[in-house]
Design a protein around this motif. Structure first.
Motif, PDB file in Angstrom:
ATOM      1  N   GLU A  59      51.779  16.075  -9.595  1.00  0.00           N
ATOM      2  CA  GLU A  59      50.571  16.891  -9.430  1.00  0.00           C
ATOM      3  C   GLU A  59      50.931  18.104  -8.589  1.00  0.00           C
ATOM      4  O   GLU A  59      51.748  18.030  -7.670  1.00  0.00           O
ATOM      5  CB  GLU A  59      49.459  16.079  -8.767  1.00  0.00           C
ATOM      6  N   LYS A 102      49.560   2.913  -5.627  1.00  0.00           N
ATOM      7  CA  LYS A 102      49.178   1.914  -6.641  1.00  0.00           C
ATOM      8  C   LYS A 102      50.404   1.386  -7.400  1.00  0.00           C
ATOM      9  O   LYS A 102      50.468   0.214  -7.724  1.00  0.00           O
ATOM     10  CB  LYS A 102      48.117   2.481  -7.577  1.00  0.00           C
ATOM     11  N   VAL A 106      46.786  13.798 -16.060  1.00  0.00           N
ATOM     12  CA  VAL A 106      47.909  13.715 -17.009  1.00  0.00           C
ATOM     13  C   VAL A 106      47.490  14.239 -18.387  1.00  0.00           C
ATOM     14  O   VAL A 106      48.168  15.063 -18.996  1.00  0.00           O
ATOM     15  CB  VAL A 106      48.419  12.255 -17.122  1.00  0.00           C
ATOM     16  N   THR A 111      44.990   3.674 -14.662  1.00  0.00           N
ATOM     17  CA  THR A 111      45.377   2.266 -14.452  1.00  0.00           C
ATOM     18  C   THR A 111      45.270   1.984 -12.950  1.00  0.00           C
ATOM     19  O   THR A 111      46.287   1.781 -12.274  1.00  0.00           O
ATOM     20  CB  THR A 111      46.814   1.997 -14.959  1.00  0.00           C
ATOM     21  N   ASP A 140      37.612  12.167 -23.973  1.00  0.00           N
ATOM     22  CA  ASP A 140      37.271  11.523 -22.701  1.00  0.00           C
ATOM     23  C   ASP A 140      35.865  10.962 -22.804  1.00  0.00           C
ATOM     24  O   ASP A 140      35.073  11.383 -23.639  1.00  0.00           O
ATOM     25  CB  ASP A 140      37.372  12.493 -21.520  1.00  0.00           C
ATOM     26  N   LYS A 153      32.669  16.284 -18.129  1.00  0.00           N
ATOM     27  CA  LYS A 153      34.034  16.812 -18.189  1.00  0.00           C
ATOM     28  C   LYS A 153      34.287  17.479 -19.546  1.00  0.00           C
ATOM     29  O   LYS A 153      34.769  18.614 -19.621  1.00  0.00           O
ATOM     30  CB  LYS A 153      35.014  15.649 -17.973  1.00  0.00           C
TER      31      LYS A 153
HETATM   32  P1  NAD Z   1      42.528  10.394 -14.354  1.00  0.00           P
HETATM   33  O1  NAD Z   1      41.608   9.429 -13.713  1.00  0.00           O
HETATM   34  O2  NAD Z   1      42.639  11.783 -13.824  1.00  0.00           O
HETATM   35  O3  NAD Z   1      42.176  10.495 -15.905  1.00  0.00           O
HETATM   36  C1  NAD Z   1      41.909   9.401 -16.719  1.00  0.00           C
HETATM   37  C2  NAD Z   1      40.793   9.799 -17.672  1.00  0.00           C
HETATM   38  O4  NAD Z   1      40.661   8.800 -18.666  1.00  0.00           O
HETATM   39  C3  NAD Z   1      39.412   9.920 -17.019  1.00  0.00           C
HETATM   40  O5  NAD Z   1      38.897  11.228 -17.237  1.00  0.00           O
HETATM   41  C4  NAD Z   1      38.569   8.856 -17.737  1.00  0.00           C
HETATM   42  O6  NAD Z   1      37.226   9.252 -17.925  1.00  0.00           O
HETATM   43  C5  NAD Z   1      39.306   8.737 -19.036  1.00  0.00           C
HETATM   44  N1  NAD Z   1      39.073   7.498 -19.781  1.00  0.00           N
HETATM   45  C6  NAD Z   1      39.088   6.240 -19.310  1.00  0.00           C
HETATM   46  N2  NAD Z   1      38.880   5.367 -20.322  1.00  0.00           N
HETATM   47  C7  NAD Z   1      38.752   6.109 -21.441  1.00  0.00           C
HETATM   48  C8  NAD Z   1      38.538   5.794 -22.805  1.00  0.00           C
HETATM   49  N3  NAD Z   1      38.446   4.523 -23.224  1.00  0.00           N
HETATM   50  N4  NAD Z   1      38.434   6.810 -23.698  1.00  0.00           N
HETATM   51  C9  NAD Z   1      38.524   8.075 -23.302  1.00  0.00           C
HETATM   52  N5  NAD Z   1      38.754   8.445 -22.021  1.00  0.00           N
HETATM   53  C10 NAD Z   1      38.856   7.468 -21.102  1.00  0.00           C
HETATM   54  O7  NAD Z   1      43.968   9.685 -14.332  1.00  0.00           O
HETATM   55  P2  NAD Z   1      45.396  10.401 -14.283  1.00  0.00           P
HETATM   56  O8  NAD Z   1      45.751  10.805 -12.907  1.00  0.00           O
HETATM   57  O9  NAD Z   1      45.475  11.404 -15.378  1.00  0.00           O
HETATM   58  O10 NAD Z   1      46.352   9.153 -14.632  1.00  0.00           O
HETATM   59  C11 NAD Z   1      46.375   8.584 -15.922  1.00  0.00           C
HETATM   60  C12 NAD Z   1      47.556   7.646 -15.985  1.00  0.00           C
HETATM   61  O11 NAD Z   1      48.781   8.385 -15.857  1.00  0.00           O
HETATM   62  C13 NAD Z   1      47.607   6.582 -14.898  1.00  0.00           C
HETATM   63  O12 NAD Z   1      48.128   5.382 -15.434  1.00  0.00           O
HETATM   64  C14 NAD Z   1      48.567   7.153 -13.891  1.00  0.00           C
HETATM   65  O13 NAD Z   1      49.206   6.166 -13.142  1.00  0.00           O
HETATM   66  C15 NAD Z   1      49.560   7.850 -14.800  1.00  0.00           C
HETATM   67  N6  NAD Z   1      50.263   8.953 -14.153  1.00  0.00           N
HETATM   68  C16 NAD Z   1      49.598   9.834 -13.362  1.00  0.00           C
HETATM   69  C17 NAD Z   1      50.269  10.897 -12.782  1.00  0.00           C
HETATM   70  C18 NAD Z   1      49.549  11.856 -11.882  1.00  0.00           C
HETATM   71  O14 NAD Z   1      50.230  12.641 -11.217  1.00  0.00           O
HETATM   72  N7  NAD Z   1      48.235  11.840 -11.814  1.00  0.00           N
HETATM   73  C19 NAD Z   1      51.647  11.066 -13.014  1.00  0.00           C
HETATM   74  C20 NAD Z   1      52.298  10.163 -13.858  1.00  0.00           C
HETATM   75  C21 NAD Z   1      51.596   9.106 -14.422  1.00  0.00           C
END
Ligand code: NAD
Length: 434
Positions: free
Chosen positions: A155, A265, A11, A86, A30, A35
């Motif tokens: 995605e 989830k 995201v 999350t 991040d 990364k």
């Molecule tokens: P992801 O795991 O790809 O990315 C999350 C990133 O956050 C990781 O790179 C992690 O290292 C980083 N991170 C964690 N704690 C941190 C901190 N304190 N400071 C800095 N960086 C930190 O996750 P994602 O798929 O991008 O999803 C993120 C959120 O968006 C989730 O809640 C998910 O449910 C929601 N979401 C995801 C999608 C999707 O298609 N992937 C779509 C809509 C909503």
């Protein structure tokens, strides 16, 4: 505007690239050093159609920056977007908010001037209240508002969905915050519905939408099972249903069950919230149970094709949870592979984009092929588990020649329209009696 994005994943990265393309200055933060170093050096860390060009363009023109330091990202930012994970709690299946709370703690000391802290991560109702408390406790002088800004990107279509979203939902409890967010999303004014709602409604909209879509998928899968037993064809049924505008023709493709990083989830988290608030969410609960069971049934469907064959080799095409992405989180394909491994199957896998991610989970339990044909060579059955376009283009004569026995279980119905060429194959798809 100056934007900080906390969490640069599936995201955070497309969102950062998109906001930079609109002329904002964006710092994506991040914690993963590897990364951030890769991104700084011009290497895009996820596969998304159209992302790389925009990423490189904005990296070069200096509007897009990457940092390991929350301070560097947050200081002077007008808007801080939280896009950390999350994930489900391993036992309770509730959304685990530790990364959200840590992000709020970490940014609190560095907020300067009026800042909107907007949560893009999918979070349970009331999380905005908690973020507000954490930041105020840590930095009583912080001048900020916490907003819910749910993300709806798919995605595989993240760039498209950033620039052409169906809607933008802003859950702001103050006019000041709403004004800032409206300014941020000004490029969409007049083109996209921008819905301003209370913060708790925005948090609920995200879960309610994902749960609805998951139920729709589960529904068409159950209808497919029914068609197989009743001698109907799910394609004809889905087409007939989809022509009704109240139903719509999207999300009526039967398959191996929903998966990915969101639907499993989010349905579980929503069910937990229902229990917490004492509201019955029986449809969601039923979809979760049925969808979990479906992976087992699909694994059995594949292995039944090679029952009695000693040392049968199973070829698997597709590991990503859907086409267009390298993401394997809660991928039905991986869950089916794991289920077959537990039954002692000998498996060779191939995916055009998700091999590296799959390897981290499957290790040396399976063999990895360089291409689709290598995986299918000498196989006793081929299982198509992800709907990559290439798989539909396969030359079936060549495929038949290299397999030990020409059997295909097509859980994505990729080859269904090629009936004449499937002569000589034992072919099983979804939603049509075999
Ligand atoms: P992801 O795991 O790809 O990315 C999350 C990133 O956050 C990781 O790179 C992690 O290292 C980083 N991170 C964690 N704690 C941190 C901190 N304190 N400071 C800095 N960086 C930190 O996750 P994602 O798929 O991008 O999803 C993120 C959120 O968006 C989730 O809640 C998910 O449910 C929601 N979401 C995801 C999608 C999707 O298609 N992937 C779509 C809509 C909503």
């Amino acid at each position: 505007m100056k934007i900080a994005i906390i969490g640069t994943g599936y995201v955070g990265l497309p969102t950062g690239v998109g906001l930079a393309e609109f002329g904002n200055t964006v710092v994506c933060v991040d914690k993963q050093e590897e990364k951030i170093n890769a991104l700084k050096s011009g290497k895009v860390t996820i596969f998304e159609q159209g992302l790389e060009d925009l990423f490189l363009k904005n990296l070069k023109n200096g509007r897009l920056k990457f940092s390991l330091s929350t301070e560097e990202g947050v200081k002077d930012a007008d808007v801080v977007l939280i896009a950390v994970g999350t994930p489900p709690h391993p036992v309770t299946k509730e959304a685990d908010l530790q990364y959200i709370y840590a992000a709020a703690e970490e940014m609190a000391p560095y907020l300067t001037g009026y800042t909107v802290v907007a949560t893009k991560s999918t979070v349970p109702v009331g999380t905005g209240d908690e973020i507000e408390k954490i930041i105020s406790n840590k930095n009583p002088n912080a001048d900020f508002d916490a907003v819910s800004l749910p993300e709806f990107l798919r995605e595989g279509f993240a760039v498209h969905d950033f620039f052409e979203p169906d809607r933008i939902v802003i859950g702001a409890n103050t006019d000041r915050a709403l004004k800032v967010m409206t300014e941020l999303y000004k490029p969409f004014a007049g083109k996209t519905e921008i819905l301003a709602v209370r913060r708790r409604s925005a948090e609920t909209i995200k879960y309610a939408s994902n749960a609805f879509l998951a139920i729709k998928i589960h529904y068409i899968n159950e209808m497919a099972d029914f068609c197989e037993k009743a001698g109907a064809d799910i394609f004809e049924v889905a087409k007939g249903m989809g022509l009704d505008r109240r139903i719509g023709n999207k999300f009526l493709n039967p398959g191996p069950g929903y998966g990915g990083s969101c639907f499993p989830k989010d349905t579980n988290a929503m069910a937990c919230m229902g229990r917490k608030y004492g509201a019955s969410l029986s449809l969601i609960e039923a979809a979760i149970r049925g969808n979990d069971l479906r992976k087992t049934k699909m694994a059995e469907r594949i292995l039944n094709m090679v029952k009695g064959v000693s040392e049968a080799k199973v070829a698997v095409w597709g590991l990503a949870f859907k086409n267009g992405t390298d993401d394997v989180r809660c991928s039905p394909a991986l869950q089916i592979v794991e289920q077959m491994l537990r039954s002692g199957a000998n498996i060779c896998v191939y995916d055009p984009k998700a091999m590296d991610n799959a390897r981290k989970i499957l290790g040396d339990e399976v063999k990895y092929a360089q291409n689709a044909f290598e995986a299918a060579k000498d196989a006793d059955v081929l299982a198509i588990l992800t709907e990559w376009d290439d798989f539909a283009e396969v030359n079936l004569t060549e495929l038949k020649a290299i397999m030990r026995s020409p059997k295909v279980v097509d859980l994505r119905n990729m080859l269904k329209s090629k009936q004449p060429q499937l002569q000589g194959f034992e072919y099983r798809c979804i939603g049509l009696d075999s």
